[in-house]
Design an enzyme around this catalytic site. Structure first.
Site, PDB file in Angstrom:
ATOM      1  N   ASN A 181       0.833  -1.212   0.000  1.00 52.21           N
ATOM      2  CA  ASN A 181       0.000   0.000   0.000  1.00 52.21           C
ATOM      3  C   ASN A 181       0.862   1.254   0.000  1.00 52.21           C
ATOM      4  OD1 ASN A 181       0.872   0.034   2.795  1.00 52.21           O
ATOM      5  ND2 ASN A 181      -0.932   1.266   3.284  1.00 52.21           N
ATOM      6  N   ASN A 212      13.236   0.216  13.564  1.00 51.91           N
ATOM      7  CA  ASN A 212      13.472  -0.290  14.916  1.00 51.91           C
ATOM      8  C   ASN A 212      14.629   0.420  15.602  1.00 51.91           C
ATOM      9  OD1 ASN A 212      16.036  -2.297  14.962  1.00 51.91           O
ATOM     10  ND2 ASN A 212      15.047  -2.334  12.964  1.00 51.91           N
ATOM     11  N   CYS A 217      23.366  13.266  19.219  1.00 47.39           N
ATOM     12  CA  CYS A 217      23.269  12.020  18.474  1.00 47.39           C
ATOM     13  C   CYS A 217      21.948  11.346  18.843  1.00 47.39           C
ATOM     14  CB  CYS A 217      24.451  11.097  18.778  1.00 47.39           C
ATOM     15  SG  CYS A 217      24.282  10.152  20.315  1.00 47.39           S
ATOM     16  N   CYS A 264       1.009  -9.847  37.762  1.00 51.38           N
ATOM     17  CA  CYS A 264      -0.324  -9.995  38.369  1.00 51.38           C
ATOM     18  C   CYS A 264      -1.428  -9.482  37.462  1.00 51.38           C
ATOM     19  CB  CYS A 264      -0.386  -9.299  39.724  1.00 51.38           C
ATOM     20  SG  CYS A 264       0.118  -7.590  39.663  1.00 51.38           S
TER      21      CYS A 264
END
Lengths: 341, 615
Positions: free
Chosen positions: B61, B121, B161, B176
């Site tokens: 796309n 990433n 940087c 939990c």
């Protein structure tokens, strides 16, 4: 070319458009799917617009251009190559545009748009014009506005560029998380008002769906208004006005310029708009003048082509705040104000 | 009339620098396709592109250099093939490889005038950032998410940087919340994907990164509970392969475990109590409704009913069981136990996670989600469109013009964020953060025979004798090799400690005792080399000058005491916040250069005639 326009969106299309459906939703995608867009001339900017809206999956695209491909076109046009030189621009790019997305119907008209009458524009949902003269933009916009058709005009002048948008009267929705500051039905600005507010529950969160309406000026009225919109602004704000605005308007002035330099013309235009001449440097006008009236650079085409294409898709989806109504891009400073004139 | 005319008009003689430029583009995906097109059309002389990925349908796309016929092929190679048609004057070199591969040495990075990141990433971005700093090559960094995007220029010594400012941490949930008290659909999805799926078909134990075991269960009851649950689940797996397997699993996780949770009454004092699901009752309902499983699986944008979820749960468990059994048959008994892993594009695993998550949501009174929505959450999908990538890629090239024109002041941090009144917002590029552990440390490279050089010799001869360190230092690679209390490794060779070609050795100064502050970190880049001599088996490219950390003293202006500085690595290896007054950003370094009376700061070592320009 697969014609699925008569049927609902297929599973294959949903898979192809997955990443964008996750952004604007299935309903928006379905609206885009039936849209019919016209591009008047297919230069570098229009190459970018075509790429973006065809990839997104509009219904059909028509390109009208009477010019032939020249070597200079290759600087910003990726749908044509050296082999295309001498061929009609619309026809030369057809196959490569179709390849981007077989579901979109693409038509190429090797004709002069000036030979078309008003009825020509009727079937289209959006009309985009570029590389034309001010008078040509005016005349197409007049027709579009009277037919209630959205109109985009854009130009690339070296590192600089402009976009003008006239969506006539456009209603769209904005979605946001329910906030403490409540929206109220009524006018927001001189051009925009809030028409409806709905709250939609999604599990534990609530979101607001706000319907707004923007009203647009024709190009002719907007250019006339330019002499008054900047009056009354503080000098701090005036000094930030983009020099590209007076430069474009000066470029468009039809008046017999005599021996006045372009730099002087831009300064005069500033004065007539109530803008401080300090925003205009020699370096800027030299650079602008060298690239007048149209010099298309790839990165600038990519930026403006992306901006306009997204605005078109937003318009078709009837979602998100549209451009109201001018963008002036300075590729040197990254200044990119949106002025409502 | 030629294709170059437009660029010559716009940039004049500066265009020569573009035509002779040699640039690297890392990533050939969303931003990469657009950027490559721009670079080729603009006429950058030589463009290298690296991408390890292959083409997928969902890319099409927006990644317009690829078509349906290219699915599963290499992005880098296909991008080169398509884009090369846009301008025959440009030389394209494509690598279907990981940018972290050793073939891409510092020398190789140095060979470019400019590097563009077109990545998706953090890890790769950090890596390229570091390599470009070491190689001293300007880097144009960019990213997009949905409608938004940004671009910035990174130049060693001039600008921040990529690591000067902390980046947001990936979200993880306490155990939990996932195992005992979920309250949102995402909790149930993480439970299905990282706990149940892995226990039944995958890794097992709690090795999944989604479950944050450092935020432990609140009390002994809960811990005991979770342990019992898991050991029971392991026993349930004994029923694997039998026709009752689905029922056994279902009743265990949606009935037995829930009943046990309900017995922990404190947990439900202020929370809605979970409700058990009865497998038998639901199956009766399913059978009565005569549901077509195929139809259910294909309607992924609509919520499934509870019965449909049960059916999909059953069907997907059976599919996954069959696959695992097949795997087990073909796997040698001596190899590690075969397993499956969750992949959002693996329909069987996705169907399982979707159904299991929804069933758990039903138990806890949480809204169900469609398979489409669950895929996005479980698969960490980021929505993406062509226009944002096209715009940001255009900005990247405009930034590049400034670099090649040597007009660094014009480069900016550019944001595309749908602000009213403008398309882009911009910020000036900031100078490097002086305490940045990546760009504001000392660096040098060493050529060494790692099988001969011992850690002890490295410490004595190089660090202490040549560089003047005391013994109070830490030597670190990906693990601690030495510190003042840990000298076990001194007789081991560097090779034995895992140091090889391209390794980094960090030296952290822990000596706080003298008049001077500890030195900033020193990072060695290791090149392997064998030497002919018996005595000499290393060579340092040059003796690095290692500046001291800024002092904690009262001379510094108090004005900035309200500002909190980012976390820094101090000499003791712990992190602590430094007040801004201690940092004296920018000015402090300038002072060191012009005022010799500030003896507490060594002059920073620079390449030859380069100067630091702080805006």
């Amino acid at each position: 070319m697969v014609d699925e326009s008569n049927k609902g969106i297929s599973a294959n299309e949903i898979a192809l458009y997955d990443r964008q459906i996750r952004l604007w939703g299935l309903a928006a995608q379905e609206r885009m799917r039936s849209a019919n867009v016209l591009l008047i001339t297919i230069g570098g900017f229009a190459n970018e617009v075509a790429k973006n809206i065809v990839l997104a999956g509009i219904g059909s695209l028509t390109i009208i251009d009477s010019r032939t491909v020249a070597a200079t076109d290759l600087a910003a046009q990726f749908f044509v190559t050296e082999e295309s030189i001498g061929k009609n621009r619309a026809e030369a790019c057809l196959e490569n545009i179709e390849k981007l997305n077989r579901r979109v119907t693409v038509k190429a008209l090797a004709e002069d748009f000036r030979s078309k009458d008003d009825n020509f524009y009727a079937p289209f949902d959006v009309i985009v014009a570029s590389e034309l003269t001010f008078e040509e933009y005016l005349s197409i916009n007049e027709i579009c506005h009277s037919l209630n058709k959205p109109f985009y005009a854009a130009g690339l002048i070296g590192l600089y560029g402009y976009v003008f948008v006239d969506l006539c009267r456009h209603r769209f929705i904005i979605e946001r998380e329910k906030s403490n500051i409540s929206a109220k039905i009524g006018p927001e600005t001189s051009s925009r008002s809030i028409v409806d507010i709905k709250t939609v529950r999604e599990g534990v969160t609530s979101k607001e769906v706000i319907t707004k309406e923007e009203n647009y000026n024709k190009l002719s009225d907007s250019v006339k208004n330019a002499t008054s919109v900047f009056r009354g602004l503080r000098s701090r704000a005036l000094l930030k006005v983009s020099p590209v605005l007076p430069a474009v308007l000066a470029m468009w002035d039809d008046a017999d310029k005599g021996s006045t330099s372009f730099h002087e013309l831009v300064l005069e235009k500033c004065r007539s708009l109530g803008l401080p001449v300090g925003i205009i440097s020699d370096q800027f006008t030299t650079s602008f003048e060298n690239s007048m009236p149209t010099t298309e650079l790839s990165p600038v085409a990519a930026v403006l082509g992306g901006i306009v294409a997204q605005d078109i898709l937003n318009y078709l989806a009837a979602k998100e705040q549209p451009i109201q109504n001018w963008v002036f891009l300075d590729g040197d400073t990254f200044s990119s104000p949106i002025y409502c004139i | 009339m030629s294709r170059d005319d437009a660029m010559k008009i716009a940039l004049g003689s500066d265009y020569n620098a573009i035509q002779s430029a040699r640039v690297l583009m890392v990533g050939a995906g969303g931003i990469g396709c657009e950027l490559l097109k721009n670079l080729v059309l603009t006429g950058f002389g030589e463009i290298h592109l690296v991408d390890l990925d292959t083409i997928d349908l969902s890319n099409l796309n927006r990644q317009f250099l690829f078509g349906h016929e290219h699915i599963k092929q290499s992005k880098a190679l296909v991008a080169k093939e398509t884009a090369s048609k846009f301008n025959s004057n440009v030389n394209l070199v494509a690598y279907h490889a990981n940018i972290k591969d050793p073939q891409f040495t510092v020398q190789w990075f140095k060979s470019f005038d400019l590097v563009f990141n077109a990545l998706d990433n953090l890890d790769a971005r950090r890596y390229v950032n570091k390599m470009c700093l070491i190689a001293d090559v300007p880097l144009v960094e960019s990213g997009t998410t949905g409608f938004n995007g940004q671009a910035q220029l990174i130049v060693k010594g001039r600008t921040e940087c990529y690591d000067c400012n902390p980046k947001p941490v990936v979200k993880s949930f306490p155990v939990c919340t996932i195992r005992t008290t979920p309250s949102q659909p995402i909790h149930c999805i993480v439970w299905a994907k990282s706990y149940l799926f892995n226990q039944l078909f995958g890794i097992g134990e709690d090795e999944s990164p989604d479950l944050d075991n450092t935020k432990n269960a609140e009390n002994a009851d809960e811990i005991a509970n979770l342990k019992r649950e898991m050991s029971e689940l392991k026993r349930v797996k004994d029923a694997f392969g039998s026709p009752e397997f689905v029922k056994v699993v279902f009743e265990k996780v949606f009935e037995t475990d829930i009943n046990r949770l309900l017995s922990m009454e404190d947990a439900w004092k202020y929370r809605r109590k979970p409700v058990t699901l009865s497998y038998d009752d639901l199956k009766t309902s399913v059978n009565r409704q005569n549901i077509d499983i195929r139809a259910v699986l294909s309607k992924d944008m609509v919520n499934w009913t509870i019965e449909e979820n049960v059916l999909v749960f059953e069907d997907s468990v059976n599919r996954l069981s069959k696959r695992l059994q097949l795997l087990q048959k073909v796997t040698d008994k001596s190899e590690s136990f075969p397993m499956l892993s969750f992949d959002k594009d693996d329909e069987d695993t996705l169907d399982f996670v979707a159904a299991a998550a929804n069933l758990r949501s039903k138990v806890f009174g949480i809204d169900l989600k469609s398979k489409f929505e669950i895929k996005e959450m479980a698969g960490n999908i980021i929505p993406a469109i062509a226009t944002t990538n096209a715009i940001i890629a255009g900005v990247c090239v405009l930034e590049a013009f400034k670099v090649l024109q040597k007009n660094f002041e014009k480069a900016k941090m550019v944001f595309l964020s749908r602000q009213p009144g403008r398309i882009f917002s911009t910020e000036s590029l900031q100078p490097p953060v002086p305490t940045c552990a990546v760009c504001s440390i000392a660096r040098c490279s060493i050529q060494v025979d790692v099988s001969k050089m011992t850690l002890g010799k490295f410490l004595d001869e190089i660090l202490m004798t040549k560089l003047g360190y005391s013994a109070e230092i830490s030597i670190v690679t990906s693990k601690l090799l030495y510190d003042i209390e840990f000298d076990d490794n001194l007789n081991r060779t560097l090779k034995g400690l895992g140091v090889g070609e391209g390794s980094f050795i960090s030296v952290i100064d822990e000596d706080d005792s003298g008049d001077l502050t500890p030195r900033v970190n020193l990072e060695f880049l290791v090149y392997e080399k064998s030497f002919n001599s018996d005595d000499i088996f290393y060579s340092l490219e040059s003796i690095p000058q290692i500046p001291r950390q800024p002092p904690k003293n009262d001379n510094i202006d108090d004005k900035q005491s309200d500002l909190e500085a980012p976390l820094v690595s101090s000499g003791s290896g712990t992190t602590h916040k430094r007040k801004a007054e201690e940092l004296e950003l920018g000015d402090g370094i300038k002072k060191a250069r012009v005022d010799p009376s500030t003896a507490y700061m060594d002059i920073i070592d620079l390449d030859d005639d380069e100067t630091i320009d702080i805006d």
